[in-house]
Design an enzyme around this catalytic site. Structure first.
Site, PDB file in Angstrom:
ATOM      1  N   ASN A 168       0.864  -1.192  -0.189  1.00 50.51           N
ATOM      2  CA  ASN A 168      -0.064   0.056   0.070  1.00 50.51           C
ATOM      3  C   ASN A 168       0.740   1.330   0.203  1.00 50.51           C
ATOM      4  O   ASN A 168       0.089   2.206  -0.051  1.00 50.51           O
ATOM      5  CB  ASN A 168      -1.270  -0.089   1.385  1.00 50.51           C
ATOM      6  CG  ASN A 168      -0.387  -0.130   2.599  1.00 50.51           C
ATOM      7  OD1 ASN A 168       0.791  -0.373   2.646  1.00 50.51           O
ATOM      8  ND2 ASN A 168      -1.136  -0.104   3.620  1.00 50.51           N
TER       9      ASN A 168
ATOM     10  N   HIS B 129       1.083   7.494  11.125  1.00 48.70           N
ATOM     11  CA  HIS B 129      -0.052   6.997  11.539  1.00 48.70           C
ATOM     12  C   HIS B 129       0.042   5.650  12.141  1.00 48.70           C
ATOM     13  O   HIS B 129      -0.900   4.870  12.109  1.00 48.70           O
ATOM     14  CB  HIS B 129      -0.893   6.769  10.234  1.00 48.70           C
ATOM     15  CG  HIS B 129      -0.699   6.412   9.170  1.00 48.70           C
ATOM     16  ND1 HIS B 129      -0.854   6.979   7.786  1.00 48.70           N
ATOM     17  CD2 HIS B 129      -0.047   5.062   8.865  1.00 48.70           C
ATOM     18  CE1 HIS B 129      -0.136   6.340   7.038  1.00 48.70           C
ATOM     19  NE2 HIS B 129       0.149   5.094   7.248  1.00 48.70           N
TER      20      HIS B 129
ATOM     21  N   HIS C  86      -6.738   6.682   8.674  1.00 49.33           N
ATOM     22  CA  HIS C  86      -5.448   7.067   8.021  1.00 49.33           C
ATOM     23  C   HIS C  86      -5.765   6.850   6.509  1.00 49.33           C
ATOM     24  O   HIS C  86      -4.556   7.097   5.911  1.00 49.33           O
ATOM     25  CB  HIS C  86      -4.235   6.366   8.579  1.00 49.33           C
ATOM     26  CG  HIS C  86      -4.192   4.873   8.083  1.00 49.33           C
ATOM     27  ND1 HIS C  86      -5.375   4.095   8.036  1.00 49.33           N
ATOM     28  CD2 HIS C  86      -3.342   4.183   7.411  1.00 49.33           C
ATOM     29  CE1 HIS C  86      -5.288   2.736   7.640  1.00 49.33           C
ATOM     30  NE2 HIS C  86      -3.981   2.788   7.325  1.00 49.33           N
TER      31      HIS C  86
ATOM     32  N   GLY D 190       3.580   6.713  -4.241  1.00 46.90           N
ATOM     33  CA  GLY D 190       3.595   7.994  -4.655  1.00 46.90           C
ATOM     34  C   GLY D 190       2.527   8.566  -5.441  1.00 46.90           C
ATOM     35  O   GLY D 190       2.438   7.919  -6.496  1.00 46.90           O
TER      36      GLY D 190
END
Length: 501
Positions: free
Chosen positions: A224, A349, A420, A227
């Site tokens: 996951n 997160h 998040h 950019g």
């Protein structure tokens, strides 16, 4: 893991608002706070609720919050907040210590990226500087920054210090746009971290492994991590806040998601093994019989060692993000000479931070949860975000976009935390089995979104995640935060390797 029948757990929910509920767990224990509309609550599943219950009943825990992106995690759910005044839980922090988001704002008009040819040139320039995928380091791309062992050691122990940033060619003022630019040992000393890291690397094999992990600075992981080039669309009701954040309406921004790479992973796994062995040696039961909920008192030797290791992983993650952003800016400037960019914010997160909750300092464990401090929060005093609250960076998916938000005063109900991201709807295995590769790739092309992948990873497809608009609606309806800007994806950089977290 102790289990309750699903229907009993669902029936026990007490609805307190359109997007808020509580889950009682006992007569002398405060209930779990649940954030999410009815449709979102249906996505949590049996094991997610049970993990939340197990976490709330674990020793020393004072609060647990389930955010709209909640799903099954390591010990505690991903999308969970777990608060304790005096205990630390490595599982609810996770193996990708300080996995984070960052946003780089460019002065380029979004129209400059209309051409696919131009976008592919930028993708190529970035990929020549920033490696992707599990286990890869700078040696795999020709234009990355070289990180030797001595500098890697300094990164882990100092974080984004001026010396580190200058050595890596990163603008030093970017440290001011970080949630935390550096982390020290519990005693406040950098030297304590250095002593700890020297001890870890004392064996030759461990030192060789550390040297390899240092070379991963300035790289994305797999799964996951990503950019993404964005077109910024500022909410017209939030232009003042957007200006304070440094957002530019109609311009290009670059959103990144990654963490502490193999360095943080190794530290986390070392801690999990050590704590599990300690519990077994003492004949001490794990909370809910789950080894992933092993814990330590913060003042114990084990607690102090974990906080040191977490701090070093967090320092690595911070500099990793800043270096990626410096390399991305360099790549844009190769294609657009004279282009300028600045860091909007960097926020984590996956971390435990000591914060004031209910009038006392407590350790807030955010596992797949984002800090959300509103205007005039004491921890923002003296910062440039004191009057507005800090930026919250929430990734959705390339098709549906992402969001920049700012906390409302109502965030106190969730231990000053929000989700998040969107949160998984399908496991990776189910996504690979159920989703069509052709439909995924065509769906992104229909939205004029391109990537560096020949085939977009099926387990990372938009439909593998929850409905992001419903997730955002949950946050807004619960009065946790308000949207400042929508981010529309123009291209994505991904890797098909397994995720770090």
């Amino acid at each position: 893991m102790n289990q309750q029948p699903t229907n009993l757990i669902q029936e026990q929910l007490q609805i307190t608002g359109e997007a808020t509920a509580t889950l009682p767990v006992g007569p002398e224990t405060s209930p779990i706070t649940v954030i999410g509309t009815e449709s979102i609550r249906q996505t949590f599943g049996d094991q997610t609720f049970q993990q939340a219950i197990n976490s709330r009943l674990a020793p020393g825990v004072s609060h647990v919050v389930l955010n709209p992106d909640a799903h099954l995690g390591y010990g505690a759910p991903v999308g969970c907040v777990m608060v304790s005044p005096d205990h630390v839980y490595p599982g609810p922090v996770g193996v990708d210590i300080k996995c984070s988001m960052s946003l780089l704002q460019m002065d380029l008009e979004a129209s400059e990226l209309e051409s696919k040819k131009v976008r592919r040139a930028v993708i190529r320039a970035i990929c020549e500087r920033v490696p992707t995928g599990a286990g890869r380091g700078q040696r795999h791309v020709p234009k990355s920054r070289s990180v030797k062992s001595r500098l890697g050691f300094q990164v882990a122990t100092e974080g984004a210090s001026k010396s580190v940033l200058k050595n890596l060619g990163i603008p030093t003022h970017w440290a001011d746009a970080c949630e935390d630019a550096s982390h020290s040992a519990p005693d406040g000393r950098t030297e304590t971290l250095a002593e700890r890291l020297e001890w870890i690397g004392r064996e030759r094999d461990k030192q060789k492994r550390l040297d390899t992990k240092y070379r991963q600075l300035g790289s994305y992981g797999g799964g996951n991590h990503f950019g993404e080039a964005e077109a910024v669309q500022v909410d017209q009701q939030q232009t003042g806040v957007a200006s304070q954040f440094g957002l530019k309406d109609g311009c290009v921004a670059f959103l990144s998601h990654c963490g502490s790479r193999g360095f943080g992973h190794d530290l986390a796994m070392m801690q999990f093994r050590a704590l599990k062995s300690l519990f077994q040696e003492r004949g001490q039961p794990f909370p809910a019989n789950d080894p992933q909920l092993a814990y330590a008192h913060v003042d114990s030797p084990e607690g102090q060692q974990y906080l040191c290791d977490m701090a070093m992983g967090a320092n690595f993650a911070t500099v990793n993000h800043l270096l990626i952003n410096a390399l991305v800016l360099e790549a844009f400037q190769e294609v657009f000479p004279g282009a300028q960019g600045d860091l909007v914010y960097f926020i984590s997160h996956n971390i435990a931070r000591q914060e004031p909750i209910d009038g006392q300092a407590q350790w807030v464990h955010r596992k797949g949860a984002t800090r959300a401090l509103p205007a005039n929060h004491p921890q923002l005093q003296g910062s440039r975000f004191e009057s507005t609250g800090h930026p919250i960076l929430l990734p959705g998916n390339p098709r549906d976009g992402s969001s920049v938000m700012v906390a409302n005063a109502g965030a106190d109900k969730s231990a000053y935390s929000v989700n998040h991201g969107a949160g998984r709807r399908l496991s990776r295995t189910k996504a690979k089995k159920q989703l069509s590769q052709q439909a995924i790739d065509q769906g992104l092309l229909d939205q004029d979104i391109i990537s560096n992948c020949r085939q977009y990873p099926r387990d990372e497809a938009p439909d593998a995640y929850k409905d992001f608009q419903e997730v955002l609606r949950s946050v807004k309806q619960a009065d946790l935060a308000s949207q400042v800007a929508h981010l529309r994806a123009r291209f994505v950089i991904k890797d098909g390797a397994p995720a770090d977290d």
